[in-house]
Design an enzyme around this catalytic site. Structure first.
Site, PDB file in Angstrom:
ATOM      1  CG  ASP A  63     -10.249  -0.187   5.098  1.00 62.59           C
ATOM      2  OD1 ASP A  63     -10.004  -0.688   3.986  1.00 62.59           O
ATOM      3  OD2 ASP A  63      -9.537  -0.344   6.102  1.00 62.59           O
ATOM      4  CE  LYS A  71      -3.830  -2.172   2.406  1.00 63.23           C
ATOM      5  NZ  LYS A  71      -4.302  -2.638   3.701  1.00 63.23           N
ATOM      6  CD  GLN A 114      -3.713  -4.456   6.656  1.00 58.88           C
ATOM      7  OE1 GLN A 114      -3.752  -3.442   5.974  1.00 58.88           O
ATOM      8  NE2 GLN A 114      -4.091  -5.637   6.197  1.00 58.88           N
TER       9      GLN A 114
HETATM   10  N1  GUN Z   1      -6.982  -6.749   6.054  1.00 58.02           N
HETATM   11  C1  GUN Z   1      -7.218  -7.474   4.930  1.00 58.02           C
HETATM   12  N2  GUN Z   1      -7.880  -6.742   4.021  1.00 58.02           N
HETATM   13  C2  GUN Z   1      -8.079  -5.523   4.576  1.00 58.02           C
HETATM   14  C3  GUN Z   1      -8.692  -4.331   4.116  1.00 58.02           C
HETATM   15  O1  GUN Z   1      -9.231  -4.237   3.002  1.00 58.02           O
HETATM   16  N3  GUN Z   1      -8.667  -3.285   4.970  1.00 58.02           N
HETATM   17  C4  GUN Z   1      -8.100  -3.365   6.198  1.00 58.02           C
HETATM   18  N4  GUN Z   1      -8.144  -2.286   6.979  1.00 58.02           N
HETATM   19  N5  GUN Z   1      -7.521  -4.450   6.659  1.00 58.02           N
HETATM   20  C5  GUN Z   1      -7.504  -5.529   5.846  1.00 58.02           C
END
Ligand code: GUN
Length: 300
Positions: free
Chosen positions: A121, A54, A98
């Site tokens: 998100d 990311k 996350q």
């Molecule tokens: N962990 C796995 N996929 C995601 C996601 O799309 N967002 C977040 N915040 N954590 C994750």
């Protein structure tokens, strides 16, 4: 194989290109640089890989990337303090915590402490409610990516029968809301659905998001249907050598591709779209915060 392959890798690169072009214009015309903060608690290896990826892609599209890496035993109060600081920071337009979080932290409480306008998100309860009532919201990245690919392939989705297999808050439920928003007739199926095969056979669009490797066989697919495979499952692959693994989706690719009209592969389908949509959401959040027009084609 008769199905058209929907290339998520190529599509995601196109989305990142569009985002980067918008960012260049934002900087030149308004002196604004979109900023994304990612908060990682603990050292889950898969999460570390995601967070690195990311950060790298955020910088590549010209945005500011901030990472907060906190110890696994960080207290809830300390985590909430980091989020409060990011909520108040005018240079940060998107905040992602996350998941999963270590067990002593209340995920709902933490997510709902993020400013909804910065919740890239789309997990905050306000954004869930806004999406459910058809109002402008931040939309979860994976379902947004699926929607973009479906719109790109079909144009209008109006009147199509869509079956979403899986009812998670992250994919299944928001995917169903988005398809409903595009005037599909939507069924949400799950592990307790009776005669799942028959339900899936009625679908013009199948979105599989159950997390069970190769669960959907080709003889469940209506000829010509579009299959979107959200699953990413790692299986042992001794045929490739000792200790080797391979990635498979939630649908049995070969048998489904022989019947479907179009299908996303795993890897290289939905997966790359998730981070591309995170960048798109960060751009959208930045434009909204700055009172500027939203980027066209990058929102729901
Ligand atoms: N962990 C796995 N996929 C995601 C996601 O799309 N967002 C977040 N915040 N954590 C994750």
């Amino acid at each position: 194989m008769t199905a058209t392959l929907i290339d998520g890798k190529e599509f995601a690169a196109r989305v990142r290109g569009q985002v980067a072009a918008h960012v260049t214009r934002l900087k030149a015309d308004h002196g604004i640089t979109p900023g994304l903060a990612v908060v990682l608690v603990g050292e889950d290896p898969a999460s570390q890989v995601y967070v690195r990826s990311k950060g790298k892609q955020t910088v590549e599209v010209g945005m500011k990337s901030v990472e907060h890496k906190l110890e696994a035993d960080t207290s809830e109060a300390d985590l909430l303090a980091v989020i409060a600081q990011l909520n108040a920071d005018p240079e940060i337009h998107g905040i992602l915590v996350q998941l999963p979080l270590p067990g002593h932290l209340d995920e709902d409480l933490v997510i709902n402490s993020i400013d909804p306008a910065k919740d890239v998100d789309g997990f905050h309860i306000s954004n869930v409610g806004l999406l459910g009532t058809g109002q402008k919201s931040m939309v979860p990245c994976t379902p947004l990516g699926c929607l973009m690919m479906l719109r790109d392939y079909h144009g209008s989705l109006s009147g199509m029968n869509a079956v979403v297999i899986g009812r998670s808050n992250i994919v299944g439920k928001p995917m169903a809301q988005l398809l409903l928003g595009d005037s599909c007739t939507v069924t949400i199926a799950h592990s307790r659905t009776k005669d799942l095969a028959q339900v899936v056979r009625g679908a013009d669009i199948v979105v599989a998001a159950v997390g069970r490797p190769e669960m959907v066989p080709g003889d469940w697919i209506k000829p010509g249907a579009t299959v979107i495979d959200v699953g990413i499952n790692r299986l042992d692959a001794p045929e490739k050598g000792e200790g080797k693994t391979r990635l498979v989706g939630d649908v049995d690719f070969d048998s489904c591709a022989a019947v479907a009209g179009a299908i996303t592969p795993v890897p290289g389908g939905v997966g790359p779209m998730t981070i591309a949509c995170l960048l798109a959401n960060t751009l959208t959040a930045c434009c909204r915060a700055s009172g500027l027009d939203e980027p066209e084609g990058l929102t729901a």
